[in-house]
Motif scaffolding. Structure first.
Motif, mmCIF file in Angstrom:
data_model
loop_
_atom_site.group_PDB
_atom_site.id
_atom_site.type_symbol
_atom_site.label_atom_id
_atom_site.label_comp_id
_atom_site.label_asym_id
_atom_site.label_seq_id
_atom_site.Cartn_x
_atom_site.Cartn_y
_atom_site.Cartn_z
ATOM 1 N N ASN A 225 0.828 -1.214 0.000
ATOM 2 C CA ASN A 225 0.000 0.000 0.000
ATOM 3 C C ASN A 225 0.864 1.268 0.000
ATOM 4 O O ASN A 225 0.698 2.158 0.834
ATOM 5 C CB ASN A 225 -0.932 -0.012 1.210
ATOM 6 N N LYS A 226 1.801 1.359 -0.941
ATOM 7 C CA LYS A 226 2.732 2.484 -0.979
ATOM 8 C C LYS A 226 2.339 3.503 -2.039
ATOM 9 O O LYS A 226 2.053 3.142 -3.176
ATOM 10 C CB LYS A 226 4.148 1.981 -1.271
ATOM 11 N N SER A 227 2.340 4.766 -1.646
ATOM 12 C CA SER A 227 2.149 5.848 -2.610
ATOM 13 C C SER A 227 3.419 6.025 -3.434
ATOM 14 O O SER A 227 4.483 5.469 -3.103
ATOM 15 C CB SER A 227 1.814 7.160 -1.885
ATOM 16 N N ALA A 228 3.319 6.789 -4.511
ATOM 17 C CA ALA A 228 4.481 7.062 -5.365
ATOM 18 C C ALA A 228 4.480 8.524 -5.755
ATOM 19 O O ALA A 228 3.428 9.103 -6.042
ATOM 20 C CB ALA A 228 4.453 6.173 -6.601
ATOM 21 N N MET A 229 5.656 9.129 -5.752
ATOM 22 C CA MET A 229 5.830 10.523 -6.156
ATOM 23 C C MET A 229 6.885 10.568 -7.260
ATOM 24 O O MET A 229 7.904 9.893 -7.178
ATOM 25 C CB MET A 229 6.301 11.382 -4.977
ATOM 26 N N TRP A 230 6.637 11.381 -8.259
ATOM 27 C CA TRP A 230 7.619 11.570 -9.327
ATOM 28 C C TRP A 230 7.932 13.059 -9.446
ATOM 29 O O TRP A 230 7.867 13.646 -10.527
ATOM 30 C CB TRP A 230 7.088 11.030 -10.652
#
Length: 298
Positions: free
Chosen positions: A86-91
């Protein structure tokens, strides 16, 4: 019906939560749009982007999430179902660094039609920050209440954020919410609104994670709506905003991008081939928001 925002449940139609209004009725009247932006603090525009292009950009994010092992392997990747962890991701990067993996995303937010819109809205040639903030928010994720000025206030104060969802997003999936009237919270603007996270190193930069406290103490009312791929909301640096929690098992994919008049001073952290971004924030022991608010007397 109640919707989760931080640790609170807000009832739609209550003193704490209402619906945003769209401005498509004046979409071609830029004088009226500029006036409404000043009056309401935001512009909600339906079908602003080409929907098909937005959905193509969404596929770029899903491809990267799949490569990162963030999607549920038992579901179609097109659904964006969150996998184990359940990990968010940022770019969060400059456009040059994003161009290989996210060309369609850049085509959406840097589109000539977008730039032409801001030229007319701001009454002069506009520019966009090279640095972009796309993200995929996992279940339970949300953003606390904040002004954008504390992150990018070293140039002109007349910078505008465009929030773009890359899917049809229900309230349960974690839509953006505006605190109506917060652009007129003078004490907050004169204290918290003068903060610079790289200079002051205040944890998160958020003013509060309690949406009820904001309304009860300062006034205003939170407002949100469901969004469709192609919709946007545009707002200024002193519009307090946050998001509802994503309570679904699918990623909420969205981006923040910024626009201003090219003739006005620019915050140097966010422009160039390799924007430096935040260079000091979080590098040493951070001051808590509670301590900062005590010092501000707010």
């Amino acid at each position: 019906m109640g919707y989760q925002m931080g640790q609170s449940i807000l009832e739609m139609g209550s003193k704490y939560l209402t619906k945003l209004r769209d401005s498509n009725d004046i979409i071609n009247d830029f004088e009226s749009l500029a006036a409404r932006l000043q009056e309401d603090g935001y512009l909600l525009l339906r079908g602003f982007h080409d929907r098909e292009l937005v959905l193509k950009a969404r596929n770029e994010f899903l491809t990267q999430l799949q490569k990162m092992g963030r999607l549920d392997p038992n579901e179609s990747s097109e659904q964006g179902v969150i996998g184990n962890g359940n990990k968010s991701a940022m770019w969060n990067k400059g456009a040059e660094d994003l161009s290989t993996d996210f060309p369609r995303f850049l085509e959406v937010v840097n589109n000539p039609a977008v730039m032409s819109f801001f030229d007319q809205l701001l009454d002069g040639p506009a520019m966009t920050y090279d640095f972009k903030w796309p993200r995929a928010i996992a279940k339970g994720g949300n953003t606390g209440a904040h002004y954008d000025i504390v992150y990018m206030g070293r140039g002109t104060k007349n910078v505008y954020t465009m929030w773009t969802p890359f899917d049809d997003i229900s309230l349960e999936k974690g839509t953006l919410a505006m605190c109506l009237g917060s652009q007129h919270f003078d004490k907050m603007k004169q204290t918290y609104g003068e903060m610079d996270v790289d200079r002051d190193n205040v944890a998160t930069g958020w003013f509060s994670e309690d949406p009820i406290e904001i309304v009860d103490t300062f006034g205003g009312q939170w407002a949100t709506t469901e969004f469709n791929a192609g919709d946007v909301i545009i707002f200024g640096m002193y519009m307090m905003h946050a998001s509802l929690n994503n309570t679904t098992n699918e990623y909420r994919i969205s981006s923040d991008t910024r626009y201003q008049l090219a003739s006005e001073p620019v915050d140097e952290r966010w422009v160039g081939k390799k924007p430096k971004g935040h260079y000091a924030w979080g590098k040493t022991k951070e001051k808590s928001v509670a301590q900062a608010r005590k010092e501000w007397g707010i």
